[in-house]
Design an enzyme around this catalytic site. Sequence first.
Site, PDB file in Angstrom:
ATOM      1  N   ASP A 143       0.841  -1.189  -0.044  1.00 28.68           N
ATOM      2  CA  ASP A 143       0.056   0.129   0.103  1.00 28.68           C
ATOM      3  C   ASP A 143       0.989   1.242  -0.004  1.00 28.68           C
ATOM      4  OD1 ASP A 143      -2.186  -1.666   0.317  1.00 28.68           O
ATOM      5  OD2 ASP A 143      -2.117  -1.473   2.571  1.00 28.68           O
TER       6      ASP A 143
HETATM    7  N1  URA Z   1      -1.150  -5.803   3.525  1.00 30.49           N
HETATM    8  C1  URA Z   1      -1.725  -4.652   4.050  1.00 30.49           C
HETATM    9  O1  URA Z   1      -2.801  -4.467   4.434  1.00 30.49           O
HETATM   10  N2  URA Z   1      -0.866  -3.827   3.174  1.00 30.49           N
HETATM   11  C2  URA Z   1       0.193  -3.994   2.516  1.00 30.49           C
HETATM   12  O2  URA Z   1       0.836  -3.070   1.824  1.00 30.49           O
HETATM   13  C3  URA Z   1       0.519  -5.338   2.476  1.00 30.49           C
HETATM   14  C4  URA Z   1      -0.263  -6.417   3.134  1.00 30.49           C
END
Ligand code: URA
Length: 243
Positions: A109
């Site tokens: 993310d």
């Molecule tokens: N899980 C999440 O919530 N975000 C990420 O970036 C990776 C795994």
Amino acid sequence: MDSIPLHKFLVEAGVGARRQAVAAVKLGRITVNGKAAASYTMPVYPEFDEITCDGKLLKSHHQAKIVLMLNKPAGLLSTTSDDRGRRTVLDILPPEYRGLGIYPVGRLDQDTTGLLLLTNDGNLTYRLTHPKFELGKEYLVHVDGTLSPREKEEMEKGLLLDDGLTSPAAVSEIGYDPPFNYSIVIHEGRTRQVRRMFAYLGHLVRDLKRVRIGNLKLGNLKEGEFRKLLPQEIGNLLKSHGE
Ligand code: URA
């Protein structure tokens, strides 16, 4: 991804016939990954090693495959471009990495930090992302509150999120890297999965950092820094299963 003797690579790359290739090594004209070649028989990986003659990068008929590990800072998108002009992980690579078809392997993310692989190798991407290879991904999580034993057990067994039941995870409370207070290992790569798993149990994730993929650890690479993976590291990573 097999190795070949350096002299064979040099012939393929047009340094000359075998005799000239051997002489070039002996005269110290050849470097492998920045160091003078030790011998003309040394094994090299044409797809991954950076081999130069008189300072010029050599290419054989093998397409140069690149695998980089990045400690992604918060704020960057894990894509190759963005139609709204936001910065992506490719924006922090130096110009020599442009135009080589490099893209991120999977996604973190925008706000997540940590280990992200970048490559132009489609086979490697498949091996690292297909669920059948069950590569574990470890995240450190800074989460509000403490999980009750029951919540921890639920998380480990599987939670019914809106896109289905999560596969078993390993969760442990940690005290070695504040403000992170939990470590979680998952074997899937669904969108915002870790954040959604904690949210399902009513715990807000404040910070998330990936520290391991299979047996490859982020180690002490600083945020915003990247490095090339060594052929041995790629080989080891491909041997990870269920870790
Ligand atoms: N899980 C999440 O919530 N975000 C990420 O970036 C990776 C795994």
